[in-house]
Design a protein around this motif. Sequence first.
Motif, PDB file in Angstrom:
ATOM      1  N   VAL A   1     -24.788 -56.781   3.282  1.00 50.45           N
ATOM      2  CA  VAL A   1     -24.224 -56.119   4.788  1.00 50.45           C
ATOM      3  C   VAL A   1     -25.602 -55.578   5.394  1.00 50.45           C
ATOM      4  CG1 VAL A   1     -21.969 -55.883   3.660  1.00 50.45           C
ATOM      5  CG2 VAL A   1     -23.661 -54.090   3.713  1.00 50.45           C
ATOM      6  N   THR A   2     -26.560 -55.396   4.673  1.00 50.17           N
ATOM      7  CA  THR A   2     -27.824 -54.783   5.462  1.00 50.17           C
ATOM      8  C   THR A   2     -28.755 -55.835   5.470  1.00 50.17           C
ATOM      9  OG1 THR A   2     -28.772 -53.974   3.497  1.00 50.17           O
ATOM     10  CG2 THR A   2     -27.298 -52.481   4.424  1.00 50.17           C
ATOM     11  N   GLY A   3     -28.663 -57.074   5.450  1.00 52.78           N
ATOM     12  CA  GLY A   3     -29.763 -58.149   5.583  1.00 52.78           C
ATOM     13  C   GLY A   3     -30.256 -58.695   4.459  1.00 52.78           C
TER      14      GLY A   3
ATOM     15  N   PRO B   1     -24.763 -64.922  -2.339  1.00 54.38           N
ATOM     16  CA  PRO B   1     -24.918 -63.886  -1.300  1.00 54.38           C
ATOM     17  C   PRO B   1     -24.390 -64.536   0.276  1.00 54.38           C
ATOM     18  CG  PRO B   1     -26.747 -64.947  -2.014  1.00 54.38           C
ATOM     19  CD  PRO B   1     -25.867 -65.594  -2.924  1.00 54.38           C
ATOM     20  N   GLN B   2     -23.633 -63.993   0.727  1.00 55.78           N
ATOM     21  CA  GLN B   2     -23.565 -64.190   2.253  1.00 55.78           C
ATOM     22  C   GLN B   2     -23.935 -63.198   3.021  1.00 55.78           C
ATOM     23  OE1 GLN B   2     -19.033 -65.818   1.392  1.00 55.78           O
ATOM     24  NE2 GLN B   2     -19.813 -66.555   3.365  1.00 55.78           N
ATOM     25  N   VAL B   3     -25.073 -63.205   3.599  1.00 55.76           N
ATOM     26  CA  VAL B   3     -25.919 -62.201   4.089  1.00 55.76           C
ATOM     27  C   VAL B   3     -25.541 -61.981   5.692  1.00 55.76           C
ATOM     28  CG1 VAL B   3     -28.057 -61.399   4.977  1.00 55.76           C
ATOM     29  CG2 VAL B   3     -27.645 -62.445   2.690  1.00 55.76           C
ATOM     30  N   GLU B   4     -25.398 -60.748   6.043  1.00 54.93           N
ATOM     31  CA  GLU B   4     -24.807 -60.094   7.438  1.00 54.93           C
ATOM     32  C   GLU B   4     -26.447 -59.765   8.119  1.00 54.93           C
ATOM     33  OE1 GLU B   4     -22.908 -60.044  10.136  1.00 54.93           O
ATOM     34  OE2 GLU B   4     -21.281 -59.548   9.023  1.00 54.93           O
ATOM     35  N   ASN B   5     -26.444 -60.774   9.127  1.00 54.47           N
ATOM     36  CA  ASN B   5     -27.705 -60.172   9.851  1.00 54.47           C
ATOM     37  C   ASN B   5     -27.368 -59.979  11.380  1.00 54.47           C
ATOM     38  OD1 ASN B   5     -30.259 -60.198   8.418  1.00 54.47           O
ATOM     39  ND2 ASN B   5     -29.945 -62.408   7.797  1.00 54.47           N
ATOM     40  N   THR B   6     -26.072 -59.967  11.752  1.00 53.25           N
ATOM     41  CA  THR B   6     -25.723 -59.524  12.942  1.00 53.25           C
ATOM     42  C   THR B   6     -26.022 -58.171  13.349  1.00 53.25           C
ATOM     43  OG1 THR B   6     -24.008 -61.290  12.696  1.00 53.25           O
ATOM     44  CG2 THR B   6     -23.714 -59.619  14.667  1.00 53.25           C
ATOM     45  N   PRO B   7     -26.557 -57.708  14.406  1.00 52.66           N
ATOM     46  CA  PRO B   7     -26.993 -56.485  14.831  1.00 52.66           C
ATOM     47  C   PRO B   7     -25.734 -55.535  14.603  1.00 52.66           C
ATOM     48  CG  PRO B   7     -28.100 -57.433  16.280  1.00 52.66           C
ATOM     49  CD  PRO B   7     -27.215 -58.659  15.402  1.00 52.66           C
TER      50      PRO B   7
ATOM     51  N   PRO C   1     -10.736 -53.509  -1.708  1.00 53.94           N
ATOM     52  CA  PRO C   1     -11.843 -54.229  -1.612  1.00 53.94           C
ATOM     53  C   PRO C   1     -12.833 -53.380  -0.671  1.00 53.94           C
ATOM     54  CG  PRO C   1     -10.568 -54.657   0.236  1.00 53.94           C
ATOM     55  CD  PRO C   1      -9.642 -53.788  -0.438  1.00 53.94           C
ATOM     56  N   THR C   2     -14.287 -53.623  -1.201  1.00 54.72           N
ATOM     57  CA  THR C   2     -15.210 -53.026  -0.362  1.00 54.72           C
ATOM     58  C   THR C   2     -16.355 -54.194  -0.300  1.00 54.72           C
ATOM     59  OG1 THR C   2     -16.591 -51.128  -0.267  1.00 54.72           O
ATOM     60  CG2 THR C   2     -16.489 -52.074  -2.382  1.00 54.72           C
ATOM     61  N   MET C   3     -17.177 -53.851   0.652  1.00 54.12           N
ATOM     62  CA  MET C   3     -18.572 -54.757   1.283  1.00 54.12           C
ATOM     63  C   MET C   3     -18.253 -55.892   1.207  1.00 54.12           C
ATOM     64  SD  MET C   3     -20.749 -52.400   1.783  1.00 54.12           S
ATOM     65  CE  MET C   3     -20.232 -50.647   1.485  1.00 54.12           C
ATOM     66  N   ASN C   4     -18.959 -57.072   0.542  1.00 58.63           N
ATOM     67  CA  ASN C   4     -18.489 -58.266   1.097  1.00 58.63           C
ATOM     68  C   ASN C   4     -17.078 -58.795   0.689  1.00 58.63           C
ATOM     69  OD1 ASN C   4     -21.023 -58.748   2.004  1.00 58.63           O
ATOM     70  ND2 ASN C   4     -21.480 -60.723   0.990  1.00 58.63           N
TER      71      ASN C   4
END
Lengths: 198, 168
Positions: A108-110, A165-171, A22-25
């Motif tokens: 993964v980048t916003g 899309p499950q967007v990652e916005n955590t720093p 697996p990769t990314m999301n």
Amino acid sequence: MINNTDAVKLIDSKRTDSVIVPTMNANNVGFGLPSVTSNQDLDLPLSGAMGKASNLGLGIALAQPDRKVMVLDGDGSLLMNLGTMVTSANKAPTNFYHFLFNNKVYAVTGGQPIPGSDCQDWEGMAKAAGYAAVFSYDNLEDFTTGIDEALAATGPVFIHLSVEPQVENTPVQFRQRSPRTVKMAFDEVPAALGARSG
Amino acid sequence: MTTYDSVLHPPAIIAELKKNNITHVVWLPDSETNFMYQLLNDEDSLDLVPVCREGETMAIAAGLWVGGKKPVVLIQNTGIFESGDSIRGLGLDINQPLVMLIGYRGWTRRGPTPDSAARFIEPILHTWGINCYLIETDDDADRISIACEEAERTQKPVGVLVGTEFGV
């Protein structure tokens, strides 16, 4: 569209003794394969070398022809390395199953849109590249009904999934990390495959 | 004056690969190793895995290695430049004992080279901490065995720069 966790959960439920790359999301520790896996010993996550998950899976498939290899790829990742589709189809491993999690963004980048996200024809590209079989699902019901047929097909098989899309916005520095690093996985999976001592 | 006897012939390289029990050659053709292609195709003990771009080679090799095989990569030095993230993530970071045969485009032992592909390759490999050996003649081919031994012992990639090649 299909929920990311539902997709990886369904794939995992059908894995038997398959290796999953697996990769990314699809590899997100909170809602990807690590959150649902039933056999971590045969999970080989890839978080670096973006775009190369399918190449990694191809190598395993060629080395272990009697075992299914499932690659859980991302659309942004695959766009970085489109030639891999031809590389895989050319070697034509019958045990190779390439799932594409298409959420149309760099999650993964916003959540920035990937180039051409509204006009890509992934099924067409897979067919043109030479995959032996191509499937596409845009809802969980159809995917649940169809996955057995896809996994019974002779590879290389390409399975396109339209996912939310499950967007990652955590720093980055505050994101949840898997306690099992990529290096640990590369040490453990060969032992699980009996390819070398652990 | 260079004679045919003082250059590298593909059978010498293939003999070294067989001696070291190499199972797969993951490659993208280049001019320096052009004449090896037919021999590799004809060699039953070596499975050729052609790629579309050089950065794929280290990832495929990593998969083969995970699955119990012993691959080498065969690409041009220009392909090494393209492959940086693969070498980092799927070579150095995972301790893959990978021998990379690298066509040394632009190499000349006789003076300055105008080709930046030749000028940059060794400094870049050294920056990554990747040791490398140069082979130019059949007498040098046993450096492939040295590289294979070193890769296994250090559990990291080792380069073999192919400075010249002539037909069968």
